[in-house]
Write an enzyme that holds these catalytic residues in place. Sequence first.
Site, short mmCIF file in Angstrom:
data_model
loop_
_atom_site.label_atom_id
_atom_site.label_comp_id
_atom_site.label_asym_id
_atom_site.label_seq_id
_atom_site.Cartn_x
_atom_site.Cartn_y
_atom_site.Cartn_z
N LEU A 30 0.84 -1.20 0.00
CA LEU A 30 0.00 0.00 0.00
C LEU A 30 0.87 1.25 0.00
CD1 LEU A 30 -2.57 -1.15 2.69
CD2 LEU A 30 -2.81 -1.26 0.23
N ASP A 31 0.35 2.32 -0.60
CA ASP A 31 1.11 3.57 -0.59
C ASP A 31 0.46 4.56 0.37
OD1 ASP A 31 -0.19 4.65 -3.84
OD2 ASP A 31 -1.11 4.63 -1.85
N SER A 32 0.94 5.80 0.33
CA SER A 32 0.49 6.77 1.34
C SER A 32 -1.01 7.05 1.24
CB SER A 32 1.28 8.07 1.24
OG SER A 32 1.30 8.52 -0.10
#
Lengths: 127, 328
Positions: A82-84
């Site tokens: 997952l990213d920010s």
Amino acid sequence: MAAKSALQPLLKYLRVPVQPLSQNIFSISPHLFRRFSTEEVRGCFLDKSEVADRVISVVKNFEKVNPSKVNPNAHFQNDLGLDSLDSVEIVMALEEEFGFEIPDNEADKINSINLAVDFIASHPQAK
Amino acid sequence: MNLLRGKISSVMNINCCRRNLFSASSRLPAVPLPAKKEVHFWYILPDEVNSAYLLDQYLEILSPCEKENIFRMKGELLKKRALLARTLVRTTLARYQTNCQIDPKSLKFRKNSYGKPEVDWQYSDDWSLPPLHFNISHTSSLIACGVTVDSPIGIDVEDKQRRLKTNILAFARRYFTLHELEMLTGISDPETQQHEFIKLWTLKEAYVKALGKGFSASPFNTFTVRSRDYNKKGICHAPHLISEVPEIIIESSGDPNKPLGNWKFVLLELLGSHYAAICMEQDMICGGNGRVAINLSIRKTIPFVEDGCISETDVVVIGGLTTLLGSA
């Protein structure tokens, strides 16, 4: 649930003037008195394993996440990819699930399931 | 083709007495440093890099700590993405040689007190390097690295088609400023609203990353990013209706007149599929009217294989005063 959330903003903005003891202390809201009682406070915390189950369920429901990779030690970025933006969405989903707002400076640090569980389980406002 | 290159390079390795000099740096064409007010934007497309041999080469230039981090990750795609990101940073910076070739493996990195990665020039083998700043961003389909000299930089890249799980306006209500929420609310077409949301997100991320103090130091609802002249004579023009490329500005949400330092933004549409935002510090000497353009050079790379400037048709500048530079 609705009544509780209606009360939330009120409690948040209630201002209590600091007064010398000679003033009538019973004029202070009884709600605040109860919050400072140890028994009350202890009773407000959720059971950690229940929190863990609910957090895991929220994360598994997240479309981008492969449910088979979700375990209590899963790191959002390194294990779940997952990213920010995803992390912020997950924090938002956790806020909805547990009914309280997670401040931005705390949200920043929640990047694994364990950290989310620890934070929520130690927060008396979590429902 | 790859096999041939591999044979040539192993012959070179055997014949050379200084392993460091020939192992990696000779396969990275040197490029001149970015000038002031200039940004070099390098990107790699993970889907185009599939040779196991090449990926092994990349693994070779990483530090033991970076390799360890990658091995601990779960999933081949995740590992590949992390590998390419580190490779992109190392090989990109290694191109900026001044008087001698830099081995990408020799670069050392550290984090600032807030956790932002930066080059640790002091402990690199080549101490004569200039103070390059860099920042990376990755999506599953594009990894980018922005480089500047003497100016903090932040970049963010997102897939245009990225869908939020949450409702966009609910998200904006929770995390963005009132001004930004109003702008998004005013867009009736869902697809346009989604695109504007993504653009706004990348700009805000790029700013926070440029600042280098983390999300919590500059919560997204404390600053507004918008197009200049957005509120012209009290009429709200949504960014997608402005025909000229608008300049992008940032202001404090508490007090719009409070300056937030000098930051310049560029917003791009890349390859028709991604939005990319770049934020860098403005040169104070040029004055505060913000009319100075950023010179931007966009280069696609497959390290050790090929580098090239992006084709004109693959990039559209959609925000910020920018001059696109051709190949060096």
